[in-house]
Motif scaffolding. Sequence first.
Motif, PDB file in Angstrom:
ATOM      1  N   THR A  49       0.695  -0.836  -7.864  1.00 34.47           N
ATOM      2  CA  THR A  49       0.659  -1.892  -8.662  1.00 34.47           C
ATOM      3  C   THR A  49       1.585  -1.746  -9.635  1.00 34.47           C
ATOM      4  N   VAL A  56       8.928  -6.976  -7.245  1.00 30.75           N
ATOM      5  CA  VAL A  56       7.923  -7.029  -6.218  1.00 30.75           C
ATOM      6  C   VAL A  56       7.204  -5.688  -6.130  1.00 30.75           C
ATOM      7  N   THR A  57       5.863  -5.344  -6.403  1.00 31.53           N
ATOM      8  CA  THR A  57       5.372  -4.260  -6.252  1.00 31.53           C
ATOM      9  C   THR A  57       5.169  -3.727  -5.097  1.00 31.53           C
ATOM     10  N   GLU A  60       2.390  -5.379  -3.518  1.00 35.76           N
ATOM     11  CA  GLU A  60       2.442  -6.437  -2.891  1.00 35.76           C
ATOM     12  C   GLU A  60       3.328  -6.507  -1.634  1.00 35.76           C
ATOM     13  N   ARG A  61       4.430  -5.546  -1.607  1.00 35.28           N
ATOM     14  CA  ARG A  61       4.981  -5.488  -0.157  1.00 35.28           C
ATOM     15  C   ARG A  61       4.235  -5.115   0.854  1.00 35.28           C
ATOM     16  N   GLY A  63       1.078  -5.727   0.997  1.00 31.95           N
ATOM     17  CA  GLY A  63       0.066  -6.922   1.330  1.00 31.95           C
ATOM     18  C   GLY A  63      -1.210  -6.423   0.723  1.00 31.95           C
ATOM     19  N   THR A  65      -2.399  -6.774  -2.477  1.00 31.49           N
ATOM     20  CA  THR A  65      -2.793  -7.669  -3.508  1.00 31.49           C
ATOM     21  C   THR A  65      -2.694  -9.081  -3.248  1.00 31.49           C
TER      22      THR A  65
END
Length: 66
Positions: A49, A56-57, A60-61, A63, A65
């Motif tokens: 994170t 884009v962290t 996040e990439r 999935g 978060t």
Amino acid sequence: MPLIEVTLVEGRSPQQLRVLISELTHAAARAVAAPVANIRVVVREVPATHWAAGDVTIAERAGDTP
């Protein structure tokens, strides 16, 4: 005295990190003819994170978060 600094997303095993340290140490020794005892390696692990590219962290990439 060579200093090698590596930043990785956390999640690797201690054994994987140990292999990385060893490989980097010996590569530096060969590349610059430095004694192994004089080479320093610092490994920093950061949460997924806290690492981003293009706003884009990594979490996040992946999935991980909301």
